[in-house]
Each structure stands twice: as structure tokens, then as C-alpha cells.
Design an enzyme around this catalytic site. Structure first.
Site, PDB file in Angstrom:
ATOM      1  N   ALA A  89      49.036  78.318 119.966  1.00  0.00           N
ATOM      2  CA  ALA A  89      49.874  79.484 120.179  1.00  0.00           C
ATOM      3  C   ALA A  89      51.168  79.050 120.858  1.00  0.00           C
ATOM      4  CB  ALA A  89      49.163  80.514 121.047  1.00  0.00           C
ATOM      5  N   SER A  90      52.290  79.545 120.367  1.00  0.00           N
ATOM      6  CA  SER A  90      53.609  79.255 120.933  1.00  0.00           C
ATOM      7  C   SER A  90      53.861  77.749 120.948  1.00  0.00           C
ATOM      8  CB  SER A  90      53.713  79.892 122.314  1.00  0.00           C
ATOM      9  OG  SER A  90      55.037  79.993 122.700  1.00  0.00           O
ATOM     10  N   SER A  91      54.019  77.117 122.103  1.00  0.00           N
ATOM     11  CA  SER A  91      54.236  75.666 122.102  1.00  0.00           C
ATOM     12  C   SER A  91      53.084  74.970 121.407  1.00  0.00           C
ATOM     13  CB  SER A  91      54.372  75.144 123.537  1.00  0.00           C
ATOM     14  OG  SER A  91      54.672  73.776 123.546  1.00  0.00           O
ATOM     15  N   HIS A 129      55.205  88.325 120.979  1.00  0.00           N
ATOM     16  CA  HIS A 129      54.883  86.906 121.040  1.00  0.00           C
ATOM     17  C   HIS A 129      53.370  86.717 121.170  1.00  0.00           C
ATOM     18  CE1 HIS A 129      55.980  82.775 121.393  1.00  0.00           C
ATOM     19  NE2 HIS A 129      55.418  82.625 122.573  1.00  0.00           N
ATOM     20  N   TYR A 176      54.822  81.058 127.263  1.00  0.00           N
ATOM     21  CA  TYR A 176      55.737  80.863 126.133  1.00  0.00           C
ATOM     22  C   TYR A 176      55.096  80.068 125.038  1.00  0.00           C
ATOM     23  CZ  TYR A 176      60.190  79.535 123.905  1.00  0.00           C
ATOM     24  OH  TYR A 176      61.228  79.318 123.048  1.00  0.00           O
TER      25      TYR A 176
END
Ligand SMILES: *[C@@H]1O[C@H](CO)[C@@H](O)[C@H](O)[C@H]1NC(C)=O
Ligand SMILES: *[C@@H]1O[C@H](CO)[C@@H](O)[C@H](O)[C@H]1NC(C)=O
Ligand SMILES: *[C@@H]1O[C@H](CO)[C@@H](O)[C@H](O)[C@H]1NC(C)=O
Ligand SMILES: *[C@@H]1O[C@H](CO)[C@@H](O)[C@H](O)[C@H]1NC(C)=O
Ligand SMILES: *[C@@H]1O[C@H](CO)[C@@H](O)[C@H](O)[C@H]1NC(C)=O
Ligand SMILES: *[C@@H]1O[C@H](CO)[C@@H](O)[C@H](O)[C@H]1NC(C)=O
Length: 366
Positions: free
Chosen positions: A146-148, A289, A2
Site C-alpha cells: 500500500a502506498s510506498s 488514499h 503515506y
């Protein structure tokens, strides 16, 4: 997966390709949130050190939720080849598992405040360590997340504008977007940040104030921002791209100028602010994502690479020479230094390469 993050501490020196070395940084100093030891990848120092023993830039790579520094290192593709060709070490910070999902803390007042005692401070501490360890150039420290990792990348841009020269955020949210939530993970009850509710309802002035309030009183140079997002991201709403662009265009004082389609690749759109050197967005049509990293475009935006002049390395040279010394009918090998303040060596380049300005202190045969 994520959320992820990495830090690049770049150098402008390029030498013939060769494998780098990985070490684990067990104690870098300032670490108020007890971040675990991150891996650090660095090319062979003797090949990459400039004559004045200063590395030229320090990138960090910031991992997503569920990730770790070592895991992210395996997911950044051929970034490590660029690191080796261009001669910059990369830190892969690892988040603290306490929050769950190995996400970065992007919500607490601690992390959202300059020297507030959170994850952002620990990452800034790693930069200090790396600058000292590699004799890096403090004006050329970059982070890619990336993401978090992209979310904490935005946080770093707001909390440590004095530390970072540029941030690339893949599938992130604006800085302070997670403020008021009890955590910043996929299971946090308040999902109004990633699901786009805040992006839809907050004004540009609110985003700008949130960013500025993380380091009130700071008036120096701020990091350039590259923001990438897929239009079909199922985890972090594409609306957050607009919110990030609103936040940083306001902070950086640049306004929208144009869109360029199929740039840097098919189905990608470059959203250009100002002259495109301080702020750009990449919107990926149909992208999910964490769209694929675009290292050429990213490193060019950071000013670490000029693909037009073909500086990405690849062809081997005699290597190892720092390019100084000879006079008269001299010739500096490809990737050697050929100019810069205080440089007294040979300014002519071997055939096939030309002397390219990199910064006032460094020109290189590329
Ligand atoms: C990295 O991979 C991309 C995509 O395959 C390629 O276009 C690029 O030339 C590679 N760069 C290096 C330095 O190997
Ligand atoms: C946090 O909560 C306050 C009070 O409800 C609200 O005014 C503010 O906009 C919120 N900030 C964010 C970033 O959610
Ligand atoms: C976003 O998440 C909140 C819960 O945190 C929920 O109430 C809201 O309906 C969600 N909105 C969208 C557009 O998914
Ligand atoms: C540029 O692209 C953005 C993102 O897709 C879009 O919202 C905007 O309307 C475009 N602007 C122009 C002038 O094409
Ligand atoms: C890249 O190199 C080309 C060819 O040498 C040059 O014309 C261009 O100005 C350079 N771009 C940057 C950003 O340095
Ligand atoms: C860069 O130079 C190498 C070696 O001279 C060549 O093989 C390669 O095609 C060039 N790449 C670009 C993008 O011009």
C-alpha cells in the site's frame, strides 16, 4: 500514513482455524540496504505442511511510508485469518528509516536494478529465506503493498519478475516512476511522479521500457498485477493507475477488454485486461488514499482462493489429518488433500466438501 508492503508465501493447504505465530526474522541473508528485521506470521507448520513438506506460496506485505512491518500487520484486517485457513506464512518487511518517513527506496538505480544492491534486493533475499525456511513453492510468491509499499511492489515486479508470481498494489505508481528524484518520500522536492505529471506525459512505450530495463534480458514468466486506486486520492494521483495499467499491459502483452461496475463491491470498478487473469485494475469511485483491502478478490486473483467453491475455511473440521492413507470406502476430511501428482491417499471427500483441483501437485477437499 503515506506509503506500506507485505509478502505472502502461500500454501494451498487449508485446515481448521487456529491462531498463527509471529516471529522476527533477524538474519535472512542478502540485505545490501540494511533493512531492519521483519516480522513473519505463520500458521502452525504441523497443520499446514503438505505431505511432501512444501509450503505452497509465500506472500509478503509491504508497508506504507511512516509504517513498519509490525504496524502493517495490524492494518491488514482479516488477511491473517485467510493465512491461517489457507496455510501460508506472511512476511512483513520493514523499510530503512534512513530515507525519512520510513518510505521504501523506489528511486535509486540500486533499487531499480535486479541485484543492484537496494531495497528490492533485500526483499528478494527475504523470499529466499522464507522459501527455504517454510519449504515454500517458489512459483507461488506474492506481494501486497500500500502506498510506498505499492510503489516498491511495482518495482519488485520489474526487478524480480523471476521471484514473484503476483503483486497487488494499493495506491501506487509505475515502476521507475521515481527515477531521477533524490528520494521517494512525501517531502522529496521532485513530486512529478506521485502528483501525476509523469503519468500524464510519459508514453506507454516509455513505461514499458523503464520496467524492462530493470532486469534486461529476462524472458521468463512475469508476475500478474492487481492495481487499485481511489479517484479522490489526495496524495498519489489517480493518473498513476492509468500509467501502471499502461506499463504492465505492455509488459504482459494484454489489452483492455472491459470494465465491470460494482465489482468486487459498491463503487468499485474492475478494469479487465485480457481474460482478467494477468492484469486487472480496481478504480474506487470517490476513494481516497489506500482504499480498503479486498482479500477475497485479491487472493482469488492470485489463485490462492476460490470463493465460488467456498475454500476460505471457517467451519472447523477434525483438523490435523493430512488426508492420506485410507483406502476403499475412505473419506478425507474437509481441507485434506485428495489428489495430485504422486498422491496415493484417499481421493473421496467427506460429505459437505468436494475434491477441488488446486495445482497439478495438489487437490483439496473444499
Ligand atoms: C474477512 O472480512 C470480510 C469483510 O468483513 C468478510 O467478507 C470475509 O468473509 C472475511 N474473511 C474471513 C476469511 O474471515
Ligand atoms: C530521467 O531524466 C532523463 C533526462 O532528463 C529523462 O530523459 C527521463 O525521461 C527521466 N526518467 C524518469 C523516469 O523520470
Ligand atoms: C507536481 O510537482 C512539481 C514539483 O515536483 C510541481 O512543479 C508541479 O506543479 C506539480 N504538478 C501538479 C499537477 O501538482
Ligand atoms: C473503463 O474504465 C476506465 C477507468 O475509469 C475508463 O478510463 C475507460 O474509459 C473505461 N472504458 C470503457 C470502455 O468503459
Ligand atoms: C471455483 O469453483 C467453482 C465451483 O467448484 C468452479 O466452477 C470454478 O471453475 C472454480 N474457479 C477457479 C478459478 O478455479
Ligand atoms: C461457506 O461455507 C460455510 C460453511 O459451510 C457457510 O456458512 C458459508 O455461508 C459459505 N460461504 C459462501 C460464500 O458460500
Amino acid at each position: 500514513m503515506y506509503f506500506e508492503l507485505a509478502i505472502l508465501v502461500a500454501t494451498a493447504l487449508a485446515w481448521s482455524a487456529s491462531a498463527g505465530t509471529t516471529t522476527t526474522v533477524s538474519n535472512w541473508g542478502d540485505n545490501p540496504s540494511n533493512l531492519p528485521p521483519p516480522p513473519c506470521l505463520y500458521p502452525f507448520q504441523t497443520r499446514h505442511e503438505s505431505p511432501d513438506r512444501r509450503w505452497r506460496a509465500i506472500p509478503h506485505q509491504l508497508h506504507p511510508c511512516g509504517g513498519s512491518g509490525s504496524q502493517f500487520m495490524s492494518e491488514v484486517g482479516n488477511l491473517t485469518t485467510y493465512a491461517d485457513n489457507l496455510g501460508f506464512p506472511i512476511l512483513f518487511p520493514t523499510s530503512n528509516a534512513e530515507l525519512g518517513f520510513n518510505c521504501w527506496d523506489c528511486f535509486s538505480t540500486k533499487t531499480l536494478t535486479h541485484n543492484g544492491g537496494g531495497d528490492s534486493e533485500g526483499i528478494a533475499g527475504m523470499v529466499s529465506w522464507a522459501l527455504n525456511q517454510f519449504k515454500g513453492d517458489a512459483t507461488r510468491v506474492f506481494a501486497v503493498g500500500a502506498s510506498s509499499g505499492a510503489m516498491i511492489g511495482n518495482v519488485l515486479a520489474a526487478t524480480y519478475p523471476n521471484v514473484f508470481a503476483g503483486i497487488a498494489a494499493w495506491s501506487g505508481v509505475p515502476s521507475s516512476c521515481w527515477a531521477n528524484a533524490t528520494s521517494s518520500t512525501p517531502s522529496t522536492p521532485d513530486q512529478t511522479c506521485p502528483n501525476g505529471t509523469k503519468a500524464r506525459t510519459f508514453s506507454q512505450a516509455q513505461w514499458v521500457n523503464l520496467a524492462l530495463s530493470s532486469d534486461p534480458g529476462y524472458s521468463g514468466t512475469r508476475p500478474k498485477m492487481l492495481l487499485t486506486h481511489g479517484t479522490a486520492d489526495p496524495l498519489v494521483s489517480i493518473l498513476n493507475l492509468n500509467a501502471e495499467l499502461a506499463q504492465w499491459s505492455g509488459v504482459l502483452g494484454v489489452s483492455f477488454s472491459k470494465n465491470v461496475t460494482n465489482d468486487p463491491t459498491t463503487n468499485w470498478k474492475r478494469i479487465v485486461y485480457g481474460d482478467g487473469t494477468k492484469l486487472i485494475g480496481f478504480e474506487v469511485e470517490g476513494g481516497g488514499h489506500i482504499p480498503p483491502f479486498q482479500w477475497d478478490a485479491t487472493l482469488e486473483f492470485f489463485g490462492l482462493l476460490n470463493s465460488t467453491s467456498n475454500g476460505s475455511g471457517g467451519s472447523s473440521s477434525s483438523g490435523g489429518s493430512s488426508g492420506g492413507g485410507s483406502t476403499g470406502g475412505c473419506s478425507t476430511a474437509q481441507f485434506g488433500q485428495c489428489g495430485g501428482t504422486g498422491f496415493t491417499g484417499c481421493t473421496a471427500c467427506a460429505s459437505g466438501s468436494t475434491c477441488q483441483f488446486s495445482n497439478p501437485y495438489y487437490s483439496q477437499c473444499l
